[in-house]
Write a protein that holds these residues in place. Structure first.
Motif, PDB file in Angstrom:
ATOM      1  N   ALA A  47       0.842  -1.203   0.000  1.00  0.00           N
ATOM      2  CA  ALA A  47       0.000   0.000   0.000  1.00  0.00           C
ATOM      3  C   ALA A  47       0.879   1.255   0.000  1.00  0.00           C
ATOM      4  CB  ALA A  47      -0.937  -0.009   1.201  1.00  0.00           C
ATOM      5  N   VAL A  48       1.964   1.208   0.755  1.00  0.00           N
ATOM      6  CA  VAL A  48       2.878   2.362   0.810  1.00  0.00           C
ATOM      7  C   VAL A  48       3.525   2.565  -0.564  1.00  0.00           C
ATOM      8  CG1 VAL A  48       5.051   3.214   1.779  1.00  0.00           C
ATOM      9  CG2 VAL A  48       3.336   2.194   3.282  1.00  0.00           C
ATOM     10  N   ALA A  49       3.971   1.466  -1.179  1.00  0.00           N
ATOM     11  CA  ALA A  49       4.607   1.567  -2.497  1.00  0.00           C
ATOM     12  C   ALA A  49       3.615   2.133  -3.519  1.00  0.00           C
ATOM     13  CB  ALA A  49       5.103   0.193  -2.942  1.00  0.00           C
ATOM     14  N   HIS A  50       2.371   1.679  -3.438  1.00  0.00           N
ATOM     15  CA  HIS A  50       1.343   2.161  -4.362  1.00  0.00           C
ATOM     16  C   HIS A  50       1.099   3.659  -4.143  1.00  0.00           C
ATOM     17  CE1 HIS A  50      -2.234   2.274  -6.835  1.00  0.00           C
ATOM     18  NE2 HIS A  50      -2.883   2.831  -5.822  1.00  0.00           N
ATOM     19  N   ALA A  51       1.036   4.056  -2.884  1.00  0.00           N
ATOM     20  CA  ALA A  51       0.786   5.470  -2.562  1.00  0.00           C
ATOM     21  C   ALA A  51       1.919   6.341  -3.102  1.00  0.00           C
ATOM     22  CB  ALA A  51       0.652   5.637  -1.051  1.00  0.00           C
ATOM     23  N   ARG A  52       3.160   5.870  -2.951  1.00  0.00           N
ATOM     24  CA  ARG A  52       4.315   6.632  -3.458  1.00  0.00           C
ATOM     25  C   ARG A  52       4.233   6.778  -4.969  1.00  0.00           C
ATOM     26  NH1 ARG A  52       8.438   4.284   0.338  1.00  0.00           N
ATOM     27  NH2 ARG A  52       8.329   5.726   2.103  1.00  0.00           N
ATOM     28  N   LYS A  53       3.895   5.658  -5.629  1.00  0.00           N
ATOM     29  CA  LYS A  53       3.812   5.655  -7.089  1.00  0.00           C
ATOM     30  C   LYS A  53       2.742   6.645  -7.537  1.00  0.00           C
ATOM     31  CE  LYS A  53       4.391   1.298  -9.272  1.00  0.00           C
ATOM     32  NZ  LYS A  53       3.649   0.097  -9.566  1.00  0.00           N
ATOM     33  N   THR A  54       1.594   6.599  -6.902  1.00  0.00           N
ATOM     34  CA  THR A  54       0.494   7.487  -7.271  1.00  0.00           C
ATOM     35  C   THR A  54       0.902   8.945  -7.053  1.00  0.00           C
ATOM     36  OG1 THR A  54      -0.964   5.784  -6.457  1.00  0.00           O
ATOM     37  CG2 THR A  54      -1.992   7.887  -6.921  1.00  0.00           C
ATOM     38  N   ALA A  55       1.579   9.198  -5.940  1.00  0.00           N
ATOM     39  CA  ALA A  55       1.992  10.570  -5.644  1.00  0.00           C
ATOM     40  C   ALA A  55       2.977  11.068  -6.700  1.00  0.00           C
ATOM     41  CB  ALA A  55       2.614  10.631  -4.259  1.00  0.00           C
TER      42      ALA A  55
END
Ligand code: BYC
Length: 350
Positions: free
Chosen positions: A297-305
């Protein structure tokens, strides 16, 4: 400082709510974090005793009801952890404190569920006690906690009804089914009375929490209310509450009841109940098993940001950090719903 304290005192006096950005005494904040965190932990650990029966529900209807109930408890835990975060608590720190035994959860969830009648009795007695305790908390002085409690109480009332309805059905069944209900009532009655906490003269927090209007009634007042409410329900059900001293006292206008074994409550709270070690071990392994979900979830959030603000280095890092918190919450939600399964598996194997 004196002005801030005066403003806080007036808020309490006039029955207004304390909100997250308001100044509050350190003791008030610490008490709220302690109570809300213990409450949240109770909801999440409380998924285990019933969760282990999901795979063994006697019919599809009972399974659907039980699944919905256990899922509701996960939701309650999430609202409550969010309420604790409004006070500056860190959710992963709270989880660490739970699994390291540094924070408490309700004594009631350290008892085993031995049969399906226990599911009914937990609904009737444990959720019944929870309703008695939590309805007044809807008027608690801390806004986010009081508001969370409104929704929680609505759902608890469904939980209590499903338990009572299950017991009514079993009591109309075979003698063996009636015996199962009576046996479960015998085992859960006294621990349910202990849920309300130690007697008033041995409750270190009650006076302060009443003055701050966090608690609206003392432990003994709510325990008495629960006994008075439950006796007529037991009569309709046709079960005997396991207390030979239980009788109506017309002078007091309440039921008298026998002495509670407070040494048992102390023992269970301090980690030495029948299931403490197992409950915490299951919670710990669910948390560890969920680590990859949180990381994803953290990796996804970083990617989206990065995608939404590719050029703004600092901004994207900040956004990453912000979304990371949300991500952590989502991931924990995932870990939590996995708990029921893990708990079921672990307890079934045990
Ligand atoms: N178990 O000074 P006191 C549910 C602790 S989940 C363990 O009277 P206070 C459900 C107490 O915390 C329902 N610990 O404290 C979920 C304190 O700890 P510290 C859970 C207990 O706070 C799934 C110390 O003993 N409900 O319904 O004024 C499936 C001294 O006690 C217990 C809540 O959490 C106990 N039974 O009053 C089905 C309600 N009792 O100071 C159902 C919110 C006491 O040593 N909480 N302790 O850290 C409250 O209303 C109050 O915190 C209490 C205790 C009435 C529980």
């Amino acid at each position: 400082m004196a002005d801030l304290q005066r403003h806080f005192d007036r808020t309490i006096e006039q029955d207004r709510r304390v909100e997250p950005r308001d100044w509050m005494p350190d003791g008030y904040r610490a008490t709220m974090v302690r109570q809300i965190a213990q409450h949240a932990h109770s909801e999440i650990i409380g998924m285990q005793p019933e969760g282990e029966w999901i795979t063994r529900a006697p019919t599809l209807r009972r399974k659907a009801i039980l699944l919905a109930k256990v899922q509701d408890e996960a939701g309650h835990g999430l609202y409550l952890y969010s309420a604790a975060e409004t006070l500056g608590a860190d959710r992963s720190e709270l989880t660490a404190m739970l699994i390291e035994g540094r924070q408490k959860y309700s004594s009631i969830f350290n008892y085993p569920t031995l049969g399906y009648a226990d599911v009914g009795v937990i609904g009737w007695l444990v959720d019944g006690a929870a309703i008695c305790n939590q309805v007044p908390l809807c008027r608690s002085s801390y806004g986010p906690y009081a508001r969370a409690m409104i929704r929680i109480c609505k759902e608890e009332s469904f939980h209590q009804r499903q338990g009572y309805e299950l017991l009514l059905t079993m009591m109309k069944g075979t003698p063996a089914q009636r015996d199962m209900v009576q046996d479960a009532v015998n085992r859960w009655w006294w621990p349910s009375l202990m849920m309300f906490g130690p007697p008033d003269d041995a409750s270190p927090n009650t006076a302060r929490s009443m003055a701050w209007k966090i608690k609206r009634h003392t432990n003994d007042e709510l325990r008495q209310r629960f006994v008075d409410m439950t006796v007529p329900q037991a009569e309709v059900l046709g079960v005997t509450l396991p207390d030979p001293e239980l009788r109506w006292n017309p002078e007091r206008g309440h039921h008298d009841f026998g002495p509670v074994d407070w040494s048992e409550l102390k023992r269970v709270i301090s980690g030495d109940g029948p299931c403490n070690a197992r409950r915490v071990a299951v919670r710990r392994s669910a948390h560890e098993d969920g680590a990859w979900v949180r990381e994803a979830a953290v990796a996804h959030a970083r990617k989206t940001a990065r995608r939404t603000a590719p050029d703004a280095e600092t901004t994207s890092a900040d956004a990453g950090a912000t979304v990371m918190d949300v991500g952590t919450t989502n991931a924990d939600a995932g870990a939590t719903s996995a708990d029921a399964g893990t708990a079921a598996g672990a307890e079934a194997r045990a």
